[in-house]
Design a protein around this motif. Structure first.
Motif, short mmCIF file in Angstrom:
data_model
loop_
_atom_site.label_atom_id
_atom_site.label_comp_id
_atom_site.label_asym_id
_atom_site.label_seq_id
_atom_site.Cartn_x
_atom_site.Cartn_y
_atom_site.Cartn_z
N THR A 7 0.84 -1.20 0.00
CA THR A 7 0.00 0.00 0.00
C THR A 7 0.88 1.25 0.00
O THR A 7 0.66 2.19 -0.76
CB THR A 7 -0.94 0.00 1.22
OG1 THR A 7 -1.72 -1.19 1.20
CG2 THR A 7 -1.85 1.22 1.21
N HIS A 8 1.87 1.25 0.88
CA HIS A 8 2.81 2.38 0.94
C HIS A 8 3.46 2.62 -0.42
O HIS A 8 3.50 3.74 -0.93
CB HIS A 8 3.88 2.09 2.00
CG HIS A 8 5.01 3.07 1.98
ND1 HIS A 8 6.11 2.89 1.17
CD2 HIS A 8 5.19 4.22 2.64
CE1 HIS A 8 6.94 3.91 1.34
NE2 HIS A 8 6.40 4.72 2.22
N ASP A 9 3.98 1.55 -1.01
CA ASP A 9 4.69 1.69 -2.28
C ASP A 9 3.77 2.16 -3.40
O ASP A 9 4.19 2.96 -4.26
CB ASP A 9 5.37 0.38 -2.67
CG ASP A 9 6.59 0.08 -1.81
OD1 ASP A 9 6.98 0.96 -1.00
OD2 ASP A 9 7.14 -1.02 -1.95
N ALA A 10 2.52 1.71 -3.41
CA ALA A 10 1.57 2.16 -4.44
C ALA A 10 1.31 3.65 -4.31
O ALA A 10 1.19 4.36 -5.32
CB ALA A 10 0.27 1.37 -4.34
N PRO A 17 3.58 -1.87 -10.85
CA PRO A 17 4.82 -2.44 -10.30
C PRO A 17 6.07 -2.10 -11.12
O PRO A 17 7.14 -1.86 -10.56
CB PRO A 17 4.57 -3.95 -10.31
CG PRO A 17 3.07 -4.07 -10.29
CD PRO A 17 2.56 -2.89 -11.04
N ASP A 18 5.94 -2.04 -12.45
CA ASP A 18 7.09 -1.69 -13.28
C ASP A 18 7.51 -0.24 -13.06
O ASP A 18 8.71 0.07 -13.01
CB ASP A 18 6.78 -1.93 -14.76
CG ASP A 18 6.55 -3.40 -15.08
OD1 ASP A 18 7.18 -4.25 -14.41
OD2 ASP A 18 5.73 -3.69 -15.98
N VAL A 19 6.54 0.64 -12.91
CA VAL A 19 6.83 2.05 -12.63
C VAL A 19 7.46 2.19 -11.25
O VAL A 19 8.39 2.98 -11.06
CB VAL A 19 5.54 2.90 -12.76
CG1 VAL A 19 5.77 4.33 -12.29
CG2 VAL A 19 5.02 2.88 -14.19
N GLN A 20 6.97 1.41 -10.29
CA GLN A 20 7.55 1.45 -8.93
C GLN A 20 9.04 1.16 -8.96
O GLN A 20 9.83 1.85 -8.31
CB GLN A 20 6.87 0.44 -8.02
CG GLN A 20 5.53 0.83 -7.50
CD GLN A 20 4.97 -0.21 -6.54
OE1 GLN A 20 5.69 -1.05 -6.03
NE2 GLN A 20 3.67 -0.14 -6.31
N ILE A 21 9.43 0.12 -9.70
CA ILE A 21 10.84 -0.28 -9.76
C ILE A 21 11.70 0.88 -10.29
O ILE A 21 12.72 1.24 -9.69
CB ILE A 21 11.02 -1.54 -10.63
CG1 ILE A 21 10.38 -2.74 -9.94
CG2 ILE A 21 12.49 -1.81 -10.93
CD1 ILE A 21 10.26 -3.98 -10.82
N VAL A 22 11.25 1.47 -11.38
CA VAL A 22 12.00 2.57 -11.98
C VAL A 22 12.05 3.76 -11.04
O VAL A 22 13.10 4.37 -10.83
CB VAL A 22 11.39 2.97 -13.35
CG1 VAL A 22 12.03 4.23 -13.90
CG2 VAL A 22 11.50 1.82 -14.33
#
Length: 142
Positions: A7-10, A17-22
């Motif tokens: 939730t925090h990461d979103a 998820p791909d955008v999160q990694i970048v």
């Protein structure tokens, strides 16, 4: 904010998820405000028996506990996770039977928080054995 790391990461890094990694690699959060998070806790639900309860009282309190537990898929910090009562309470088994019955008929909403199903499956894998009772409940329509 309360909730799990997914939730925090979103919220901070983006829902994809791909955008999160970048975004994590480049330290470019989509939320440009200070953010702190914490996970929930193990909230106790204490049964203070002290006297003999009527059948109606047993059902009422079991229903109340069941609804508090299943609300928001049990992802609220105040959602009861630990049941505490006198082990010598003569109505203990009757109360637990009523609780089981209430949980079996309580509708569960589809998970709202990212990763809820994965965390539940992880729990099932981490705690196999005879000391766990799984109670199947209805799933509410989406």
């Amino acid at each position: 904010m309360t909730g799990g790391n997914a939730t925090h990461d979103a919220i901070v890094w983006g829902s994809d998820p791909d955008v999160q990694i970048v975004n994590k690699q480049n330290n470019t959060p989509i939320l440009n405000k200070p953010m702190s998070s914490e996970l929930g806790c193990i909230t106790p639900w204490i049964i203070c028996s002290g006297t003999e309860w009527t059948e109606k009282q047993l059902k009422h309190h079991a229903a109340h506990l069941a609804m508090a537990f299943v609300s928001q898929n049990s992802c609220n910090c105040l959602s009861p996770k630990l049941l505490v009562f006198d082990e010598d309470w003569p109505q203990r088994d009757a109360f637990i039977d009523h609780l089981r019955a209430q949980l079996e008929k309580a509708p569960m909403a589809p998970p709202y928080y990212p990763g809820t199903n994965d965390r539940y499956q992880g729990f099932q894998k981490a705690y196999p054995g005879e000391n766990i009772e799984y109670i199947t409940t209805k799933t509410a329509p989406a």
